[in-house]
Design a protein around this motif. Structure first.
Motif, PDB file in Angstrom:
ATOM      1  N   ALA A 234      45.222  94.228 -38.891  1.00  0.00           N
ATOM      2  CA  ALA A 234      44.303  94.112 -38.097  1.00  0.00           C
ATOM      3  C   ALA A 234      42.882  94.282 -38.436  1.00  0.00           C
ATOM      4  CB  ALA A 234      44.475  94.596 -36.471  1.00  0.00           C
ATOM      5  N   SER A 235      42.834  94.765 -39.692  1.00  0.00           N
ATOM      6  CA  SER A 235      41.195  95.238 -40.166  1.00  0.00           C
ATOM      7  C   SER A 235      40.444  93.996 -40.364  1.00  0.00           C
ATOM      8  CB  SER A 235      41.505  95.948 -41.323  1.00  0.00           C
ATOM      9  OG  SER A 235      42.192  97.226 -41.402  1.00  0.00           O
ATOM     10  N   LYS A 236      40.791  92.802 -40.814  1.00  0.00           N
ATOM     11  CA  LYS A 236      40.150  91.848 -41.088  1.00  0.00           C
ATOM     12  C   LYS A 236      39.812  90.867 -40.065  1.00  0.00           C
ATOM     13  CE  LYS A 236      40.158  93.315 -45.370  1.00  0.00           C
ATOM     14  NZ  LYS A 236      41.181  94.220 -45.113  1.00  0.00           N
ATOM     15  N   ILE A 237      40.654  90.834 -38.608  1.00  0.00           N
ATOM     16  CA  ILE A 237      40.400  90.078 -37.808  1.00  0.00           C
ATOM     17  C   ILE A 237      39.933  90.937 -36.319  1.00  0.00           C
ATOM     18  CG2 ILE A 237      41.979  88.472 -38.314  1.00  0.00           C
ATOM     19  CD1 ILE A 237      44.138  89.464 -36.269  1.00  0.00           C
ATOM     20  N   LEU A 238      40.000  92.161 -36.439  1.00  0.00           N
ATOM     21  CA  LEU A 238      39.463  93.109 -35.347  1.00  0.00           C
ATOM     22  C   LEU A 238      38.639  94.130 -35.790  1.00  0.00           C
ATOM     23  CD1 LEU A 238      42.856  93.677 -33.351  1.00  0.00           C
ATOM     24  CD2 LEU A 238      40.770  91.892 -32.821  1.00  0.00           C
ATOM     25  N   ALA A 239      39.173  95.343 -36.254  1.00  0.00           N
ATOM     26  CA  ALA A 239      38.182  96.160 -36.925  1.00  0.00           C
ATOM     27  C   ALA A 239      38.819  97.066 -38.008  1.00  0.00           C
ATOM     28  CB  ALA A 239      37.597  97.146 -35.604  1.00  0.00           C
ATOM     29  N   PRO A 240      38.326  97.473 -38.899  1.00  0.00           N
ATOM     30  CA  PRO A 240      38.987  98.441 -39.801  1.00  0.00           C
ATOM     31  C   PRO A 240      39.435  99.717 -39.443  1.00  0.00           C
ATOM     32  CG  PRO A 240      37.406  97.243 -40.949  1.00  0.00           C
ATOM     33  CD  PRO A 240      37.027  96.893 -39.666  1.00  0.00           C
ATOM     34  N   SER A 241      38.286 100.247 -38.236  1.00  0.00           N
ATOM     35  CA  SER A 241      38.539 101.647 -37.851  1.00  0.00           C
ATOM     36  C   SER A 241      39.928 101.844 -36.947  1.00  0.00           C
ATOM     37  CB  SER A 241      37.246 102.003 -37.248  1.00  0.00           C
ATOM     38  OG  SER A 241      36.909 101.303 -36.031  1.00  0.00           O
ATOM     39  N   LEU A 242      40.382 100.511 -36.501  1.00  0.00           N
ATOM     40  CA  LEU A 242      41.613 100.654 -35.736  1.00  0.00           C
ATOM     41  C   LEU A 242      42.660 101.357 -36.716  1.00  0.00           C
ATOM     42  CD1 LEU A 242      41.544  97.378 -33.775  1.00  0.00           C
ATOM     43  CD2 LEU A 242      41.129  99.888 -32.705  1.00  0.00           C
ATOM     44  N   ARG A 243      42.372 101.176 -37.994  1.00  0.00           N
ATOM     45  CA  ARG A 243      43.537 101.664 -38.914  1.00  0.00           C
ATOM     46  C   ARG A 243      45.117 101.021 -38.298  1.00  0.00           C
ATOM     47  NH1 ARG A 243      41.684 100.324 -42.062  1.00  0.00           N
ATOM     48  NH2 ARG A 243      43.162 101.508 -43.701  1.00  0.00           N
ATOM     49  N   ALA A 244      45.062  99.862 -38.048  1.00  0.00           N
ATOM     50  CA  ALA A 244      46.312  99.460 -37.827  1.00  0.00           C
ATOM     51  C   ALA A 244      46.953  98.356 -38.600  1.00  0.00           C
ATOM     52  CB  ALA A 244      46.217  98.414 -36.284  1.00  0.00           C
ATOM     53  N   GLY A 245      47.943  98.780 -39.612  1.00  0.00           N
ATOM     54  CA  GLY A 245      48.773  97.801 -40.591  1.00  0.00           C
ATOM     55  C   GLY A 245      50.105  97.743 -39.751  1.00  0.00           C
ATOM     56  N   TRP A 246      50.971  96.931 -40.715  1.00  0.00           N
ATOM     57  CA  TRP A 246      52.063  96.806 -40.483  1.00  0.00           C
ATOM     58  C   TRP A 246      52.927  96.112 -41.578  1.00  0.00           C
ATOM     59  CZ3 TRP A 246      48.452  94.329 -37.518  1.00  0.00           C
ATOM     60  CH2 TRP A 246      48.454  92.797 -37.834  1.00  0.00           C
ATOM     61  N   MET A 247      54.164  96.375 -41.604  1.00  0.00           N
ATOM     62  CA  MET A 247      55.098  95.972 -42.515  1.00  0.00           C
ATOM     63  C   MET A 247      56.214  95.104 -41.726  1.00  0.00           C
ATOM     64  SD  MET A 247      56.937  98.559 -44.837  1.00  0.00           S
ATOM     65  CE  MET A 247      58.061  99.863 -43.907  1.00  0.00           C
TER      66      MET A 247
END
Length: 396
Positions: A234-247
């Motif tokens: 979500a870093s590139k569409i929302l905000a990097p500080s959310l630190r929300a990635g997924w696999m």
């Protein structure tokens, strides 16, 4: 008697800091137009919408507790629905794993999938974060080049035919960092077919896939094979500080990653995962927000590429930047971009030399330029400064 100094792990042997991060510390002066970073524009981040989602999450004190190692359940549900639509098949929640940004997913996969000495195939030029992970895992690294259609899958096939057996093939399939190209649909299917035939994992790293300007990219590589592990963020569409990635990965991979994540940080931030779930589930708002980001980035990319071609003519060949965050520009006259960098900073502009991303080729005449954080007039001024830099270099 002086104390004996304990040693550090041999895992650090051969590792080096990211040249890009080191470069940013030297070019963060206000008078420098920094095209070196890979940051989304903070002015386009939905601060007010994030604040409302945070307030809603904080209304319930139980939301401040630890969450599951695999991620907050409702976020995984939202992600499973999004990924099911993208992949054209039902993705079960058990195959969705939330991480502290997609870089953590890549790091954990490096431990789960690789033994020391295992072969990893990367693209050349390569995403430096992937190189750091694979080197830390003690992997043996081979590369295949990119062209306008992405990874040269035919050269990967030749490597396999020669008897090489990679454990992992890594690709940034959409709007490549740093090269800016997107893998064609035909090559995606071919790559998946090779993974099935030879039994290796493909890590499809896709942080930029939603940032298309003209039309969406082809179906993910993960559409074609169960041997593909898909990463996003979500870093590139929302905000990097959310630190929300997924696999999205087979259940056995997710469970192995879960064991390691429990030892690393127990779990991610339940608060930011709740905020992310709120935003991603608000589909009408999200579509409008992402369209705004695309529109702004598309205008900036067009301005940067247009200015490069106007000022440098045939002296530079660059990507068209049909999405993502980067333009890859290569000089045709053997200009050394690393040697010219200090002069560029003196002229008030910064970039990343192509050599920072090199695996087997040197890319000494190339540079990566990020267009996301400046408006069109500022980008044109940046190209004017580049022209003064490289004009002096040529004349000198």
């Amino acid at each position: 008697m002086s104390p004996v100094s304990p040693s550090l792990s041999h895992r650090l042997d051969g590792l080096r800091s990211s040249a890009i991060r080191d470069l940013l510390t030297l070019t963060e002066r206000p008078e420098v137009i920094g095209l070196a970073g890979g940051l989304p524009d903070e002015q386009l981040m939905p601060r007010d919408r994030i604040a409302r989602a945070a307030e809603a999450a904080l209304a319930d004190r139980s939301r401040l507790q630890y969450t599951q190692s695999a991620g907050w359940g409702p976020l995984r549900e939202v992600l499973a629905a999004r990924e099911s639509a993208r992949l054209g098949r039902a993705v079960p929640i058990a195959e969705v794993f939330v991480t502290h940004g997609s870089q953590q997913a890549l790091s954990l996969l490096g431990e789960v999938l690789l033994d020391p000495g295992a072969l990893v195939v990367v693209e050349d030029p390569a995403y430096v974060g992937a190189l750091q992970v694979f080197r830390a895992a003690g992997a043996r690294i081979a590369s295949v080049p990119l062209d306008a259609e992405g990874m040269r899958v035919d050269l990967l096939a030749e490597l396999l035919e020669r008897g090489e057996r990679p454990a992992v093939v890594h690709t940034v399939s959409n709007f490549h960092n740093p090269r800016g190209v997107t893998m064609s649909a035909r090559r995606r299917a071919e790559l998946a077919g090779l993974a099935d035939r030879y039994g290796f994992w493909v890590i499809e790293d896709d942080p930029y896939g939603e940032l298309w300007f003209d039309r969406p990219a082809a179906e993910p590589v993960a559409t074609y094979s169960p041997n593909v592990i898909r990463l996003s963020s979500a870093s590139k569409i929302l905000a990097p500080s959310l630190r929300a990635g997924w696999m999205v990965a087979p259940d056995r991979v997710c469970r192995a990653v879960e064991l390691l994540k429990q030892g690393a940080d127990l779990c991610g931030s339940a608060l930011t995962q709740q905020i992310t779930a709120d935003l991603l589930a608000d589909t009408d708002w999200l579509a409008a927000h992402v369209n705004t980001v695309r529109s702004n980035y598309g205008e900036r990319a067009k301005a940067l590429v247009g200015a490069l071609r106007e000022r440098f003519g045939n002296r530079i060949v660059s990507t068209d930047a049909t999405g993502g965050m980067f333009v890859w520009a290569s000089f045709t006259d053997d200009t050394d971009t690393a040697r010219s960098l200090s002069r560029a900073v003196e002229h008030g502009v910064a970039y990343v030399p192509g050599s920072a991303f090199a695996v087997d080729s040197d890319y000494r005449s190339a540079m990566r330029l990020c267009f996301t954080t400046f408006d069109a007039p500022t980008l044109r001024e940046a190209v004017d400064r580049l022209a003064r830099t490289f004009g002096e270099e040529r004349d000198g």
